[in-house]
Design a protein around this motif. Structure first.
Motif, mmCIF file in Angstrom:
data_model
loop_
_atom_site.group_PDB
_atom_site.id
_atom_site.type_symbol
_atom_site.label_atom_id
_atom_site.label_comp_id
_atom_site.label_asym_id
_atom_site.label_seq_id
_atom_site.Cartn_x
_atom_site.Cartn_y
_atom_site.Cartn_z
ATOM 1 N N THR A 90 0.819 -1.214 0.000
ATOM 2 C CA THR A 90 0.000 0.000 0.000
ATOM 3 C C THR A 90 0.851 1.261 0.000
ATOM 4 O O THR A 90 0.467 2.278 -0.586
ATOM 5 C CB THR A 90 -0.943 -0.009 1.223
ATOM 6 O OG1 THR A 90 -1.861 1.075 1.081
ATOM 7 C CG2 THR A 90 -0.182 0.156 2.523
ATOM 8 N N PHE A 91 2.053 1.208 0.650
ATOM 9 C CA PHE A 91 2.909 2.397 0.658
ATOM 10 C C PHE A 91 3.440 2.705 -0.742
ATOM 11 O O PHE A 91 3.580 3.871 -1.116
ATOM 12 C CB PHE A 91 4.065 2.209 1.635
ATOM 13 C CG PHE A 91 3.609 2.060 3.067
ATOM 14 C CD1 PHE A 91 2.665 2.917 3.608
ATOM 15 C CD2 PHE A 91 4.125 1.054 3.873
ATOM 16 C CE1 PHE A 91 2.238 2.773 4.925
ATOM 17 C CE2 PHE A 91 3.713 0.907 5.181
ATOM 18 C CZ PHE A 91 2.758 1.763 5.716
ATOM 19 N N PHE A 92 3.747 1.657 -1.523
ATOM 20 C CA PHE A 92 4.198 1.872 -2.891
ATOM 21 C C PHE A 92 3.068 2.471 -3.738
ATOM 22 O O PHE A 92 3.303 3.282 -4.635
ATOM 23 C CB PHE A 92 4.687 0.558 -3.492
ATOM 24 C CG PHE A 92 5.764 -0.109 -2.681
ATOM 25 C CD1 PHE A 92 6.789 0.616 -2.120
ATOM 26 C CD2 PHE A 92 5.734 -1.487 -2.460
ATOM 27 C CE1 PHE A 92 7.784 0.015 -1.371
ATOM 28 C CE2 PHE A 92 6.723 -2.105 -1.719
ATOM 29 C CZ PHE A 92 7.740 -1.357 -1.169
ATOM 30 N N VAL A 93 1.831 2.030 -3.431
ATOM 31 C CA VAL A 93 0.679 2.582 -4.136
ATOM 32 C C VAL A 93 0.505 4.059 -3.792
ATOM 33 O O VAL A 93 0.215 4.889 -4.668
ATOM 34 C CB VAL A 93 -0.590 1.785 -3.783
ATOM 35 C CG1 VAL A 93 -1.830 2.467 -4.375
ATOM 36 C CG2 VAL A 93 -0.489 0.355 -4.306
ATOM 37 N N TYR A 94 0.689 4.399 -2.509
ATOM 38 C CA TYR A 94 0.590 5.811 -2.123
ATOM 39 C C TYR A 94 1.625 6.653 -2.850
ATOM 40 O O TYR A 94 1.329 7.758 -3.318
ATOM 41 C CB TYR A 94 0.782 5.951 -0.609
ATOM 42 C CG TYR A 94 -0.473 5.688 0.191
ATOM 43 C CD1 TYR A 94 -1.593 6.497 0.040
ATOM 44 C CD2 TYR A 94 -0.532 4.644 1.086
ATOM 45 C CE1 TYR A 94 -2.738 6.256 0.776
ATOM 46 C CE2 TYR A 94 -1.678 4.385 1.821
ATOM 47 C CZ TYR A 94 -2.786 5.198 1.660
ATOM 48 O OH TYR A 94 -3.928 4.955 2.376
ATOM 49 N N VAL A 95 2.838 6.168 -2.927
ATOM 50 C CA VAL A 95 3.885 6.918 -3.617
ATOM 51 C C VAL A 95 3.499 7.147 -5.078
ATOM 52 O O VAL A 95 3.645 8.246 -5.623
ATOM 53 C CB VAL A 95 5.234 6.178 -3.510
ATOM 54 C CG1 VAL A 95 6.280 6.840 -4.401
ATOM 55 C CG2 VAL A 95 5.722 6.163 -2.070
ATOM 56 N N ALA A 96 2.984 6.071 -5.730
ATOM 57 C CA ALA A 96 2.558 6.203 -7.123
ATOM 58 C C ALA A 96 1.395 7.180 -7.266
ATOM 59 O O ALA A 96 1.254 7.862 -8.284
ATOM 60 C CB ALA A 96 2.168 4.844 -7.676
ATOM 61 N N GLY A 97 0.541 7.237 -6.238
ATOM 62 C CA GLY A 97 -0.583 8.171 -6.286
ATOM 63 C C GLY A 97 -0.180 9.608 -6.028
ATOM 64 O O GLY A 97 -0.765 10.541 -6.587
ATOM 65 N N PHE A 98 0.850 9.815 -5.172
ATOM 66 C CA PHE A 98 1.269 11.168 -4.823
ATOM 67 C C PHE A 98 2.099 11.827 -5.922
ATOM 68 O O PHE A 98 1.981 13.035 -6.154
ATOM 69 C CB PHE A 98 2.097 11.152 -3.539
ATOM 70 C CG PHE A 98 1.307 10.789 -2.307
ATOM 71 C CD1 PHE A 98 -0.066 10.931 -2.272
ATOM 72 C CD2 PHE A 98 1.948 10.306 -1.169
ATOM 73 C CE1 PHE A 98 -0.797 10.596 -1.142
ATOM 74 C CE2 PHE A 98 1.224 9.973 -0.037
ATOM 75 C CZ PHE A 98 -0.140 10.114 -0.019
#
Length: 389
Positions: A90-98
């Protein structure tokens, strides 16, 4: 204001917090395999991420570079957590979203996605062996897949937001420029209209004061003219607020004749009054009015000459000269407004002061101007040439 700042200012204050729903992946492993250490570690990671997420949202809203540190810290938190909790995806997904909302360049965002994917693959390779710290290849592939899908979607939404914000900024700038232009127009119109009219009022009031004993009847007429002129000034102020429209060059020339006659200045017009379109007539009328006001106020002239012509390069020209003694011309609001009006129609303006003052205005010929040098049909009172004393 940059595109990033536009995005930051346009974001609503509540919707980013919906993204916290992705943190639910963190609790899948502790629920499926209950372990006190995993639970404590997950809670600690979750609290840390909440602080990072809050910092990112605050930094984004305020347009601070601190958001890039928050993104980097989130990615490192994912790398630290991934070996013992697969929900760290989920943290990698957040980075991709930010990233798309923080970096304007699409190429740079894609490059960062590639670096993030390589880091995930590298860490998976290091922790591929079975043990307490292990990353399965399926988890890594799923993480990269989600990163690409969600990151790619956010690139599209970020560009759309950026375009909307730029459009909104352009619209706001156009509104501001229109307001400034309208204020400048009103200022020019009020200066040109009131400056002339008040000068006439002063002249007639002074004349009435001198005649009140020697010729009371004429003094009464002059005072009546003062009242009429003042009422005209009030009407012209209202017109200036809504957008000044001249009554035509012929009417303006008649007004000029009366004004100069009251000041003891002889006027000669050496050519017919041309018939022009509305915008050209308005500019020339206000130019004549400003020039006559300056002659009455400053020139100490006895003669004024006005000539309309057509130049060799197709320009309508207006020449105004006087025989006054004004060796130096300082461009104030009136002359500046005159120049701006002429230039707004693509015209030329020149002022010389030897001898007296000579003002030459040249306006380009337009296709909707007919009978360029034929006398105006607005009035038959002014014939050319004419001379008044």
């Amino acid at each position: 204001m940059t595109g990033n700042d536009n995005i930051s200012s346009a974001r609503e204050s509540k919707w980013p917090w919906i993204w916290l729903a992705y943190t639910g992946f963190l609790f899948i492993d502790p629920i499926l395999e209950p372990n006190r250490h995993i639970w404590l570690g997950t809670i600690a990671v979750f609290v840390t991420f909440l602080a990072l997420f809050f910092g990112y949202v605050r930094a984004t809203d305020e347009g601070r570079p601190l958001r890039f540190w928050m993104i980097g810290a989130t990615f490192l938190l994912g790398l630290v957590t991934f070996p013992w909790n697969s929900g760290a995806i989920t943290f990698f997904v957040y980075v991709a979203g930010f990233l798309p909302f923080s970096v304007e360049s699409k190429r740079r965002v894609l490059a960062l996605f590639f670096v993030e994917s390589l880091a995930i693959l590298g860490e998976t390779y290091l922790f591929r062996a079975p043990g307490p710290l292990q990353i399965g290849w399926p988890n890594a592939i799923i993480g990269i897949f989600l990163l690409i899908i969600i990151g790619g979607g956010n690139i599209f939404f970020a560009e759309q937001k950026r375009a909307e914000c730029k459009l909104r900024a352009a619209q706001e700038e156009n509104v501001a420029l229109a307001a400034v232009a309208e204020r400048e127009r009103i200022a020019r119109d009020l200066h040109d209209v009131l400056g002339h009219t008040l000068s006439v009022i002063v002249l007639k009031a002074e004349l009435a004061g001198r005649l009140i004993e020697s010729d009371p009847q004429r003094a009464v007429r002059e005072i009546a003219d003062v009242e009429t002129t003042a009422r005209t000034a009030l009407s012209e102020v209202r017109e200036a607020i809504g957008g000044y429209r001249s009554q035509g060059l012929t009417a303006e020339m008649e007004r000029t004749r009366k004004t100069l006659q009251s000041a003891g200045v002889a006027l000669s017009c050496e050519s017919p009054v041309p018939q022009l379109n509305a915008s050209e007539e308005t500019v020339l009328c206000l130019t004549v009015r400003e020039a006559v006001t300056n002659i009455v106020r400053h020139a100490k002239a006895t003669q004024c000459r006005i000539r309309f012509a057509r130049s060799e390069d197709g320009y309508h020209s207006l020449l105004i000269t006087d025989d006054g003694n004004q060796p130096r011309i300082r461009e104030g609001n009136g002359l500046r407004g005159m120049r701006e009006r002429v230039q707004s129609l693509g015209g030329r303006l020149s002022i010389t002061t030897s001898p007296g003052v000579t003002i030459l205005i040249e306006l380009p010929h337009t296709t909707d101007t007919q009978n360029d040098l034929t006398p105006s049909t607005h009035s038959s009172e002014i014939k050319a040439p004419f001379v008044t004393t």
